[in-house]
Design an enzyme around this catalytic site. Structure first.
Site: not given
Ligand code: GTP
Ligand code: SPV
Ligand code: MN
Length: 608
Positions: A87, A215, A217, A224, A244, A266, A268, A270-271, A295, A387-388, A419, A513, A515
């Protein structure tokens, strides 16, 4: 708004092929086609046959590389321009009528001026190309949550990604009918000129324009641009929230499921949190996690007075590096079919993909994300740090059975996090909603590769929405406070930090895990099942309330993870105050919370 003049006899306007008779849609499309001048127009119907033909065409044109059909069926690799990998926040604009309504955290330009600039760039931009018309829905088609949009694009890559990330095609047009409340989106790749890259939002017209990028995003506009920047405006007007946030369900040994949502900046976590697999011991007791979204969350007050959330997306646009069978098997398995990989490495031995952190055995011979030969001896990374993978939600082994429930799920707890190497403890709970909004408003996190610019510098990222809030940040905080007053049974608000480091700079918490141990404490607190220690920051776990069985960690380490350094926090308060001053227009209640926190710290608040 300056209307582009019609430059061509609209030979393309074959009414029969259009998927809708909606006059407003057709008229806007006609204007856009007259301006961009495509050779032809293709409506995306959502039928598999059409998508398959587009995949084949993309392979033929070198846009996609077909991967090993046996190991990765239906999967493809795409490489973006090396200058178009994330982004671009400095090229992202909110063009509302008045500059003060965009606020100090957004770039702004006068809408008229911006339309002129965009239309000049779009003039003839589709010459010799095809205009694809993607009707898409954010959220389940026909549900009360759903919002519909059209993205016009000259990129097959965008079409195929949108087909994974959103619900698309004729059904969207049918559900929209003659309604004029749709989101208009134009995307032109042009020549990817960095100097003329623009990601632009016109909230008053529900319009999005992306120029000179390809790209994710920046150009998968449902994500977004629409579901956060435009939708945050809609939510403010209509009394709901676009955030978000991931959404997950936690199932306890009795089979009851509680839902939480969490806002992390971003890249940090979530997924990873959304698809968490509990540590073995807890699994044996029957704990498990269900993924509703990774997300974005749209949150509304339900008839029962609780806050209900839906995930408006239909797929995952996840960070590849670091994703492994160890860190996030559910995400990795989600990418094993019908997935588009972007900017990862191509393993030449078997025509599959590889990225740093996938496993400990890099391919002997590969092609890196830039398309250059790569070996383990190469000095540079094989995959781009941002990369995604674009994977269909239905691939996720732990996808919640409520994923397709148009009512969404009731939220028991909201978690903020980021973070922070030193400041923030592993977890704490806010005293109440207002205090929780304060906690979200002073969030800060180290920057990541998800956006262009320096990585690893701490910046304020309120509610993880800094790059995504489509209006004045102060008004957004006020909206949070107002919502709190309207929710009869509001979720409890927490803050977590998986990224605290020890004296050697290593992560002090195993994360992933494990967490789950923190989530357990959070839902026990949300249900008022256990007590807690009151500290200057909020409520913290009593020493034995975080399940540490099976963890190679001493109680001393845990206490350190939960410790609060008073001097660092006083510094944090003064940074937050400076930030508030920069924002201007900060609700009085948040200043009160800041004063109160400072006072508690100065009093040397003791754990009770
Ligand atoms: P966006 O898609 O950019 O919004 O990001 P996201 O918040 O979904 O981030 P994601 O889960 O993809 O995580 C990004 C990076 O954080 C990956 O490299 C992960 O390996 C790392 N990560 C995620 N969870 C943890 C954790 O609990 N501990 C540590 N140390 N790293 C984590
Ligand atoms: C993020 O950057 O927060 C993402 C990826 O989720 S993108 O779609 O590029 O915004
Ligand atoms: Mn994101």
């Amino acid at each position: 708004m300056t209307k582009p003049e019609s430059k061509t006899a609209l030979k393309w306007m074959d009414a029969a092929s259009a998927l809708t008779k909606n006059e407003a849609v057709l008229q806007w499309m006609e204007e856009m086609a007259a301006m961009t001048q495509p050779d032809k127009i293709v409506w995306i119907t959502g039928e598999e046959e059409q998508l398959e033909a587009l995949r084949a065409q993309a392979v033929e044109e070198g846009i996609l590389i077909k991967l090993n059909e046996y190991k990765l069926p239906g999967c493809y690799l795409h490489r973006t321009d090396p200058d178009d990998v994330a982004r671009v926040e400095d090229r992202t604009f909110i063009c509302c009528e008045r500059e003060e309504d965009a606020g100090p955290t957004n770039h702004w330009m006068d809408p008229k001026e911006m339309y002129e600039k965009m239309y000049a760039l779009a003039d003839g931009a589709y010459k010799g190309r095809t205009m694809y018309v993607i009707p898409y829905s954010m959220s389940i088609i026909g549900s009360p949550f759903a919002k519909y949009g059209f993205e016009l694009t000259d990129s097959i890559y965008v079409v195929l990604n949108m087909a994974i990330m959103t619900r698309i095609g004729k059904a969207v047009c049918d559900a929209l009918g003659d309604d004029t409340g749709f989101i208009k989106g134009l995307h032109c790749q042009c020549d990817l000129d960095k100097e003329n890259k623009y990601i632009v939002h016109f909230p008053q017209d529900n319009t999005i324009i992306s120029m000179n990028s390809n790209y994710g995003g920046n150009v998968l506009q449902g994500k977004k641009c629409f579901a956060l920047r435009i939708a945050s405006n809609l939510g403010r007007q209509e009394g709901w929230m676009a955030e978000h946030m991931l959404i997950l369900g936690i199932q306890n040994p009795r089979g009851e499921i509680k839902y939480i949502s969490a806002a992390f900046p971003s890249a940090c976590g979530k997924t990873n949190l959304a698809m968490l697999i509990p540590p073995e011991g807890l699994q044996r007791w029957g704990w498990r996690v269900w993924c509703v979204g990774d997300d974005i969350a749209w949150l509304r007050i339900g008839k029962d007075g609780r806050l209900w959330a839906v995930n408006p997306e239909n797929g995952f646009f996840g960070v590849a590096p670091g994703t492994s069978m160890k860190s996030n098997p559910n995400a990795l398995i989600s990418t094993h079919k019908d997935t588009i990989f972007t900017n990862v490495a191509l393993d030449l031995s078997d025509n599959t993909v590889w990225w740093e952190g996938l496993n400990k055995t890099p391919p002997a011979r590969a092609i890196d994300w830039r398309g250059r030969p790569w070996t383990p001896q190469s000095p540079e990374k094989a995959a781009h740090p941002n990369s995604r993978f674009t994977a269909p939600a239905r691939n996720c082994p732990c996808l919640s059975p409520e994923f397709d429930n148009p009512e969404g799920v009731p939220i028991s707890a909201i978690i903020f996090g980021g973070r922070r190497a030193k400041t923030a403890p592993l977890v704490y709970q806010s005293f109440n909603w207002q205090h929780g909004v304060f906690v979200g408003s002073i969030m800060a996190s180290e920057t990541t590769a998800a956006a262009t610019g320096q990585v690893g510098v701490v910046r304020r990222d309120p509610m993880a929405m800094l790059p995504f809030c489509g209006y004045h940040m102060g008004d957004y905080w006020q909206h949070w406070l107002d919502m709190g007053k309207k929710i009869p049974h509001p979720p409890k608000i927490f803050n977590v930090n998986w990224f605290r480091t020890d004296d050697e700079g290593h992560f002090a918490w195993p994360g992933f895990g494990d967490n789950m141990r923190v989530l357990q404490w959070i839902i026990s607190r949300a249900d008022d099942e256990i007590g807690a220690a009151e500290t200057a920051l909020g409520y913290e776990p009593n020493t034995h309330d975080i399940d540490m069985e099976g963890l190679e960690m001493s109680m001393y380490d845990m206490r350190r993870l939960l410790s609060v350094d008073r001097d660092l926090w006083l510094q944090e308060c003064s940074d937050a105050r400076a930030y508030y001053e920069k924002i201007g227009k900060v609700p009085e209640e948040l200043y009160e919370e800041l004063d109160a926190l400072e006072m508690r710290l100065n009093r040397g608040y003791k754990r009770k």
